[in-house]
Design a protein around this motif. Structure first.
Motif, short mmCIF file in Angstrom:
data_model
loop_
_atom_site.label_atom_id
_atom_site.label_comp_id
_atom_site.label_asym_id
_atom_site.label_seq_id
_atom_site.Cartn_x
_atom_site.Cartn_y
_atom_site.Cartn_z
N CYS A 117 0.79 -1.08 0.15
CA CYS A 117 -0.06 0.12 -0.06
C CYS A 117 0.80 1.24 0.03
O CYS A 117 1.91 1.46 0.98
N HIS A 135 0.24 3.94 3.41
CA HIS A 135 0.71 3.61 4.87
C HIS A 135 2.05 2.92 4.71
O HIS A 135 2.56 2.49 3.61
N CYS A 193 -7.31 -1.61 1.01
CA CYS A 193 -6.15 -1.79 1.92
C CYS A 193 -6.62 -2.35 3.18
O CYS A 193 -7.25 -1.68 4.01
N CYS A 253 -4.79 -0.13 6.33
CA CYS A 253 -5.06 1.21 6.43
C CYS A 253 -6.51 1.62 6.33
O CYS A 253 -7.05 2.58 6.59
ZN LIG Z 1 -2.55 1.02 3.21
#
Ligand SMILES: [Zn+2]
Length: 153
Positions: free
Chosen positions: A32, A35, A51, A54
């Motif tokens: 991702c 994050h 995701c 996050c």
């Molecule tokens: Zn993420």
């Protein structure tokens, strides 16, 4: 069909992610970009991303907007340019039947999308639990194994 819908029909999320430099695995997972992600925890479905780390989610326009810090409008323009989409001359293959009762349809699609996200997550956890089971009692527990054990219920 609106310009935004056209883009979403033409450009698939994994395609755009790969084009803009994300490493997309064969099972459509990627690290991702939103994050600090050590293991790929972003699932790239054809029409949306999600995701598991996050909770970032959205369609292909949202992805590009967040990646480059653009507005949706600017992201749509970027996709149109980068993927050579001609809004005045959309490919015939994407000519879709006129939506009937669009609100109801949108609601159903959202429902299906939520279910799919949950199913994907469940499958991911199940595979983590098997894949990252400690081999010996001395092994340090892998985060993914712990998360799978906690979340599977
Ligand atoms: Zn993420």
């Amino acid at each position: 069909m609106t310009w935004f819908e056209l883009i979403k029909q033409v450009v698939r999320v994994p395609e755009a992610a790969a084009y803009y430099g994300l490493q997309v695995s064969r099972n459509s997972m990627a690290c991702c970009p939103f994050h600090d992600d050590r293991h790929p925890s972003m699932k790239l479905n054809e029409r949306y991303f999600y995701c598991f780390g996050c909770g970032a989610t959205g369609d292909v326009i949202d992805l590009v907007a967040r990646l480059f810090g653009l507005s949706s409008y600017e992201a749509a323009k970027k996709l149109t340019h980068d993927f050579g989409i001609d809004p005045d001359n959309p490919p015939a293959a994407i000519a879709l039947p006129k939506p009937e009762r669009p609100l109801l349809r949108a609601y159903r699609q959202e429902e299906v999308r939520c279910l799919r996200v949950l199913c994907d997550y469940l499958h991911l956890l199940e595979s983590w639990k098997v894949q990252y089971t400690p081999k010996t009692p001395e092994d340090v527990l892998d985060d993914r194994f712990v998360e799978a054990c906690q979340m599977l219920d």
